[in-house]
Every structure is written in C-alpha cells, then in structure tokens.
Design a protein around this motif. Sequence first.
Motif, PDB file in Angstrom:
ATOM      1  N   LEU A  42       0.027  -1.169  -0.335  1.00  0.00           N
ATOM      2  CA  LEU A  42      -0.388  -0.868   0.826  1.00  0.00           C
ATOM      3  C   LEU A  42      -1.887  -1.834   1.061  1.00  0.00           C
ATOM      4  O   LEU A  42      -2.738  -1.825   0.119  1.00  0.00           O
ATOM      5  N   PHE A  56       2.529  -2.927   4.507  1.00  0.00           N
ATOM      6  CA  PHE A  56       3.306  -2.400   3.683  1.00  0.00           C
ATOM      7  C   PHE A  56       4.120  -3.189   2.813  1.00  0.00           C
ATOM      8  O   PHE A  56       4.982  -3.968   3.778  1.00  0.00           O
ATOM      9  N   ASN A 141       2.895  10.423   3.311  1.00  0.00           N
ATOM     10  CA  ASN A 141       1.708   9.153   3.090  1.00  0.00           C
ATOM     11  C   ASN A 141       0.652   9.863   2.229  1.00  0.00           C
ATOM     12  O   ASN A 141      -0.464   9.359   2.453  1.00  0.00           O
ATOM     13  N   ARG A 182      -3.086   0.445  -3.864  1.00  0.00           N
ATOM     14  CA  ARG A 182      -3.855  -0.098  -2.441  1.00  0.00           C
ATOM     15  C   ARG A 182      -4.790  -1.277  -2.674  1.00  0.00           C
ATOM     16  O   ARG A 182      -5.388  -1.200  -3.692  1.00  0.00           O
TER      17      ARG A 182
END
Length: 208
Positions: A42, A56, A141, A182
């Motif tokens: 992400l 993504f 999520n 992330r």
Amino acid sequence: MLVFITLLSSCSSDNESDQDANANKGYLKIGSQTVELSQGYLENYGVRGNAYNIDFSLRSKSISDKEDGAVVYFELFSSLKNNLAKGDYSFGGYSEATAYTFTKWGQSLLGKNINAEKGGMSVTNGVSIKPTSGTFKVSENGENYKVSFTGKGTASYYKDGVLTSSENDVNFVMQYKGNVSRSEAKNFTAKKSNSLLRVEKDHTIIFN
C-alpha cells in the motif's frame, strides 16, 4: 507412546492448519493463465483534489526468468487518508481524482522475468494488461486486506522483450487476502521535467 505420537501428530496438523489459514493468499488470472500472489503493498501519495491517492500492488513469490510470476498494480483514489476505504471502485480519470475510482495507469503483468523500469514495468515473456473497465472491491482494510478485481483491459503480449501483439477487452481477475506492507510514497519520475503528461510513479517497492 502411541497416544503421545497421536497427540503430537494432531498438534502438528493443527499448527499447519493455523499457519495455512493465516497465510497471504491470492491470484492473478489473465485470459486462461493464473499465477498465485503472495504479498501486498500500500503506497500513500497523499491528497489530490477531494480524495487521497493510495496505490495498491501485489506480487508473486518469484518474478524471475525461471517460472511464470505476476505483479499487480492499481492506482486508486480513496475517501480515507491512510487506507483504501471499503467499497467498490470504478474506472475513472486521474485528473478528476474522484474517491472510489481507479485509473487507466494501473498495470498487471504475468509471465517470466518481470522487471521494474523507469516510469513503468515490463515482462520479457508474457503479457502486460492495463485496465479499461471493471470493479476493484475492498472488503477488508484492517490488519489484513481483502480485495478483488474483475474487469477488462488492453493486453500487450511480449516474447524475448519484443511486443508481438495487442488485444482489447481481455478479461482479467485478481483476488487477495492478507497483510500489506505500507509506505509513504514520495518518489516520482517523468520523461521530461516539463512534460504535460501525468508524472510517472516509481515501482521499486514491489521489487525490493
């Protein structure tokens, strides 16, 4: 002794089942070809317009020249600052930057020897497809993500690094459930510093 062995075997099976249930799972299917996906990413590019530009990506364990691998990349706009909001995302434009949309700049590749390029990605032997329609769905999520895509795209076929043919309206499907790595994305690349084209993004996170 037999009871102990039976109990040990049972515990081992339970542990394997737990590990299997917690493993990242997914696949990319382009036409009739399917490759398993193993890791999600992400990338947060910050606010744009009234939405947040969050990309993504997914990849298979191997993207070498030894076996077929896969990479998935979608550029999306979310209503949330640090997450892809749950819901259905439809095809939209980059300039409009409307929440719950994905852009034509996405790219999925399937085949042997997938590489990062400046401002893009390539596959030496296989197919690269860019989305033109469909639905990107975010069902979970949190600590883990659950996403899927069903749609069509323009496919480009390569052999030994050379484009051999192109085809419109090719079906492709993606599903994934698992964790995501992330990152705050800050690096951009472009063919020219004064180019009027959309600034390209650096995909190195997928290949590190």
